[in-house]
Motif scaffolding. Structure first.
Motif, PDB file in Angstrom:
ATOM      1  N   ASN A 167       0.814  -1.220   0.000  1.00  0.00           N
ATOM      2  CA  ASN A 167       0.000   0.000   0.000  1.00  0.00           C
ATOM      3  C   ASN A 167       0.847   1.268   0.000  1.00  0.00           C
ATOM      4  O   ASN A 167       0.427   2.297  -0.524  1.00  0.00           O
ATOM      5  CB  ASN A 167      -0.931   0.036   1.210  1.00  0.00           C
ATOM      6  CG  ASN A 167      -2.059  -0.960   1.098  1.00  0.00           C
ATOM      7  OD1 ASN A 167      -2.367  -1.455   0.024  1.00  0.00           O
ATOM      8  ND2 ASN A 167      -2.663  -1.283   2.228  1.00  0.00           N
ATOM      9  N   ALA A 168       2.028   1.199   0.592  1.00  0.00           N
ATOM     10  CA  ALA A 168       2.910   2.368   0.670  1.00  0.00           C
ATOM     11  C   ALA A 168       3.749   2.557  -0.587  1.00  0.00           C
ATOM     12  O   ALA A 168       4.452   3.554  -0.707  1.00  0.00           O
ATOM     13  CB  ALA A 168       3.826   2.239   1.882  1.00  0.00           C
ATOM     14  N   SER A 169       3.656   1.610  -1.528  1.00  0.00           N
ATOM     15  CA  SER A 169       4.491   1.729  -2.718  1.00  0.00           C
ATOM     16  C   SER A 169       3.698   1.652  -4.031  1.00  0.00           C
ATOM     17  O   SER A 169       3.651   2.638  -4.774  1.00  0.00           O
ATOM     18  CB  SER A 169       5.604   0.679  -2.696  1.00  0.00           C
ATOM     19  OG  SER A 169       5.073  -0.625  -2.610  1.00  0.00           O
ATOM     20  N   VAL A 170       3.076   0.548  -4.296  1.00  0.00           N
ATOM     21  CA  VAL A 170       2.484   0.305  -5.621  1.00  0.00           C
ATOM     22  C   VAL A 170       1.409   1.326  -6.016  1.00  0.00           C
ATOM     23  O   VAL A 170       1.517   1.938  -7.085  1.00  0.00           O
ATOM     24  CB  VAL A 170       1.983  -1.151  -5.736  1.00  0.00           C
ATOM     25  CG1 VAL A 170       1.182  -1.353  -7.015  1.00  0.00           C
ATOM     26  CG2 VAL A 170       3.174  -2.109  -5.693  1.00  0.00           C
ATOM     27  N   PRO A 171       0.378   1.565  -5.215  1.00  0.00           N
ATOM     28  CA  PRO A 171      -0.636   2.545  -5.650  1.00  0.00           C
ATOM     29  C   PRO A 171      -0.055   3.945  -5.880  1.00  0.00           C
ATOM     30  O   PRO A 171      -0.428   4.621  -6.836  1.00  0.00           O
ATOM     31  CB  PRO A 171      -1.647   2.550  -4.497  1.00  0.00           C
ATOM     32  CG  PRO A 171      -1.477   1.233  -3.822  1.00  0.00           C
ATOM     33  CD  PRO A 171      -0.011   0.920  -3.940  1.00  0.00           C
ATOM     34  N   GLY A 172       0.870   4.356  -5.028  1.00  0.00           N
ATOM     35  CA  GLY A 172       1.483   5.677  -5.195  1.00  0.00           C
ATOM     36  C   GLY A 172       2.339   5.761  -6.441  1.00  0.00           C
ATOM     37  O   GLY A 172       2.353   6.794  -7.131  1.00  0.00           O
ATOM     38  N   LEU A 173       3.060   4.701  -6.758  1.00  0.00           N
ATOM     39  CA  LEU A 173       3.879   4.702  -7.975  1.00  0.00           C
ATOM     40  C   LEU A 173       3.004   4.774  -9.222  1.00  0.00           C
ATOM     41  O   LEU A 173       3.323   5.493 -10.179  1.00  0.00           O
ATOM     42  CB  LEU A 173       4.783   3.470  -8.007  1.00  0.00           C
ATOM     43  CG  LEU A 173       5.899   3.449  -6.971  1.00  0.00           C
ATOM     44  CD1 LEU A 173       6.564   2.078  -6.927  1.00  0.00           C
ATOM     45  CD2 LEU A 173       6.918   4.552  -7.233  1.00  0.00           C
ATOM     46  N   ILE A 174       1.902   4.036  -9.206  1.00  0.00           N
ATOM     47  CA  ILE A 174       0.973   4.108 -10.346  1.00  0.00           C
ATOM     48  C   ILE A 174       0.415   5.518 -10.467  1.00  0.00           C
ATOM     49  O   ILE A 174       0.334   6.080 -11.568  1.00  0.00           O
ATOM     50  CB  ILE A 174      -0.138   3.053 -10.208  1.00  0.00           C
ATOM     51  CG1 ILE A 174       0.455   1.649 -10.357  1.00  0.00           C
ATOM     52  CG2 ILE A 174      -1.251   3.291 -11.231  1.00  0.00           C
ATOM     53  CD1 ILE A 174      -0.485   0.524  -9.981  1.00  0.00           C
ATOM     54  N   ARG A 175       0.036   6.108  -9.352  1.00  0.00           N
ATOM     55  CA  ARG A 175      -0.486   7.480  -9.352  1.00  0.00           C
ATOM     56  C   ARG A 175       0.546   8.467  -9.890  1.00  0.00           C
ATOM     57  O   ARG A 175       0.227   9.374 -10.660  1.00  0.00           O
ATOM     58  CB  ARG A 175      -0.926   7.864  -7.935  1.00  0.00           C
ATOM     59  CG  ARG A 175      -1.347   9.299  -7.743  1.00  0.00           C
ATOM     60  CD  ARG A 175      -2.697   9.575  -8.443  1.00  0.00           C
ATOM     61  NE  ARG A 175      -3.047  10.962  -8.368  1.00  0.00           N
ATOM     62  CZ  ARG A 175      -3.798  11.504  -7.422  1.00  0.00           C
ATOM     63  NH1 ARG A 175      -4.287  10.770  -6.462  1.00  0.00           N
ATOM     64  NH2 ARG A 175      -4.070  12.783  -7.458  1.00  0.00           N
ATOM     65  N   MET A 176       1.817   8.283  -9.493  1.00  0.00           N
ATOM     66  CA  MET A 176       2.869   9.172  -9.988  1.00  0.00           C
ATOM     67  C   MET A 176       3.028   9.048 -11.508  1.00  0.00           C
ATOM     68  O   MET A 176       3.288  10.036 -12.189  1.00  0.00           O
ATOM     69  CB  MET A 176       4.184   8.891  -9.269  1.00  0.00           C
ATOM     70  CG  MET A 176       4.205   9.402  -7.839  1.00  0.00           C
ATOM     71  SD  MET A 176       5.827   9.173  -7.068  1.00  0.00           S
ATOM     72  CE  MET A 176       5.457   7.797  -5.977  1.00  0.00           C
ATOM     73  N   MET A 177       2.850   7.851 -12.037  1.00  0.00           N
ATOM     74  CA  MET A 177       2.935   7.671 -13.491  1.00  0.00           C
ATOM     75  C   MET A 177       1.757   8.374 -14.176  1.00  0.00           C
ATOM     76  O   MET A 177       1.914   8.988 -15.234  1.00  0.00           O
ATOM     77  CB  MET A 177       2.974   6.182 -13.861  1.00  0.00           C
ATOM     78  CG  MET A 177       4.244   5.453 -13.430  1.00  0.00           C
ATOM     79  SD  MET A 177       5.784   6.129 -14.098  1.00  0.00           S
ATOM     80  CE  MET A 177       6.418   7.034 -12.679  1.00  0.00           C
ATOM     81  N   ASP A 178       0.570   8.302 -13.565  1.00  0.00           N
ATOM     82  CA  ASP A 178      -0.585   9.030 -14.093  1.00  0.00           C
ATOM     83  C   ASP A 178      -0.306  10.533 -14.109  1.00  0.00           C
ATOM     84  O   ASP A 178      -0.601  11.222 -15.091  1.00  0.00           O
ATOM     85  CB  ASP A 178      -1.833   8.769 -13.245  1.00  0.00           C
ATOM     86  CG  ASP A 178      -2.318   7.331 -13.298  1.00  0.00           C
ATOM     87  OD1 ASP A 178      -1.901   6.567 -14.196  1.00  0.00           O
ATOM     88  OD2 ASP A 178      -3.135   6.967 -12.420  1.00  0.00           O
ATOM     89  N   ASN A 179       0.261  11.030 -13.027  1.00  0.00           N
ATOM     90  CA  ASN A 179       0.559  12.457 -12.919  1.00  0.00           C
ATOM     91  C   ASN A 179       1.607  12.868 -13.948  1.00  0.00           C
ATOM     92  O   ASN A 179       1.489  13.931 -14.570  1.00  0.00           O
ATOM     93  CB  ASN A 179       1.041  12.802 -11.509  1.00  0.00           C
ATOM     94  CG  ASN A 179       0.010  12.502 -10.442  1.00  0.00           C
ATOM     95  OD1 ASN A 179      -1.126  12.120 -10.733  1.00  0.00           O
ATOM     96  ND2 ASN A 179       0.411  12.640  -9.197  1.00  0.00           N
ATOM     97  N   LEU A 180       2.626  12.045 -14.118  1.00  0.00           N
ATOM     98  CA  LEU A 180       3.663  12.331 -15.110  1.00  0.00           C
ATOM     99  C   LEU A 180       3.057  12.409 -16.504  1.00  0.00           C
ATOM    100  O   LEU A 180       3.367  13.323 -17.276  1.00  0.00           O
ATOM    101  CB  LEU A 180       4.748  11.251 -15.049  1.00  0.00           C
ATOM    102  CG  LEU A 180       5.871  11.344 -16.072  1.00  0.00           C
ATOM    103  CD1 LEU A 180       6.608  12.679 -15.996  1.00  0.00           C
ATOM    104  CD2 LEU A 180       6.839  10.173 -15.889  1.00  0.00           C
ATOM    105  N   GLU A 181       2.171  11.485 -16.817  1.00  0.00           N
ATOM    106  CA  GLU A 181       1.521  11.526 -18.134  1.00  0.00           C
ATOM    107  C   GLU A 181       0.713  12.815 -18.296  1.00  0.00           C
ATOM    108  O   GLU A 181       0.750  13.449 -19.357  1.00  0.00           O
ATOM    109  CB  GLU A 181       0.623  10.312 -18.336  1.00  0.00           C
ATOM    110  CG  GLU A 181      -0.027  10.306 -19.708  1.00  0.00           C
ATOM    111  CD  GLU A 181      -0.849   9.070 -19.986  1.00  0.00           C
ATOM    112  OE1 GLU A 181      -1.645   9.130 -20.957  1.00  0.00           O
ATOM    113  OE2 GLU A 181      -0.727   8.053 -19.279  1.00  0.00           O
TER     114      GLU A 181
END
Length: 175
Positions: free
Chosen positions: A9-23
């Motif tokens: 929970n402290a890694s995977v969802p946030g990393l996916i969100r960061m990729m969304d934000n980068l896009e």
């Protein structure tokens, strides 16, 4: 149901969100280049300082670090991408999508409970030691944020009208 903070929970969802934000940030840059009649390569090759990577390099590092995290936490080998073909905004979107897909392929069961597991990561000529939690919270997340922030700053410096909400994926991303 009570949610708990786990390594997953402290890694995977946030990393996916960061990729969304980068896009989102990149799409704002591409749209701005089109609206202003600027060759996209101006933004794609721009950098903040001579000794820093350009925009494409910043995206490559952000995605590389993000996609490696869940695999290393799970004790498996991260996929390696050929970064030679990232010369357009569309190439970067494809890289981000591939990164999201790879991050999502690692399951909660593979990661949770590995907070204290020790492992080494080769970084250039040096090998660094981490635990699952120190790798996720002390290395991966700060580095991914740094490189995404640098992409944001490169575009902002080049006149793209980005605001703080755009860093978080745009006004609709916050609900």
């Amino acid at each position: 149901m009570t949610a708990t903070l786990s390594l997953y929970n402290a890694s995977v969802p946030g990393l996916i969100r960061m990729m969304d934000n980068l896009e989102h940030i990149l799409r704002m840059g591409q749209t701005n280049a089109e609206d202003r009649g600027i060759d996209p390569s101006v933004f794609l090759t721009a950098r903040l300082a001579p000794d820093m990577l350009g925009l494409v390099g910043q995206v490559q590092v952000a995605t590389s670090i993000a996609k490696a995290c869940p695999f290393r936490l799970a004790g498996t080998t991260p996929p390696v991408y050929d970064d030679q073909d990232n010369a357009s905004f569309d190439d970067l979107y494809a890289l981000i999508e591939r990164t999201r897909s790879d991050i999502s392929s690692v399951t909660r069961e593979q990661i949770d409970g590995r907070e204290a597991v020790e492992f080494n990561v080769k970084m250039g000529p040096v090998e660094r030691s981490f635990t699952g939690i120190s790798y996720s919270s002390g290395f991966t997340i700060p580095n991914v944020y740094f490189h995404i922030t640098t992409v944001y700053n490169i575009l902002r410096h080049n006149g793209v009208p980005l605001g703080k909400l755009d860093f978080f994926g745009g006004p609709s991303a916050l609900g």
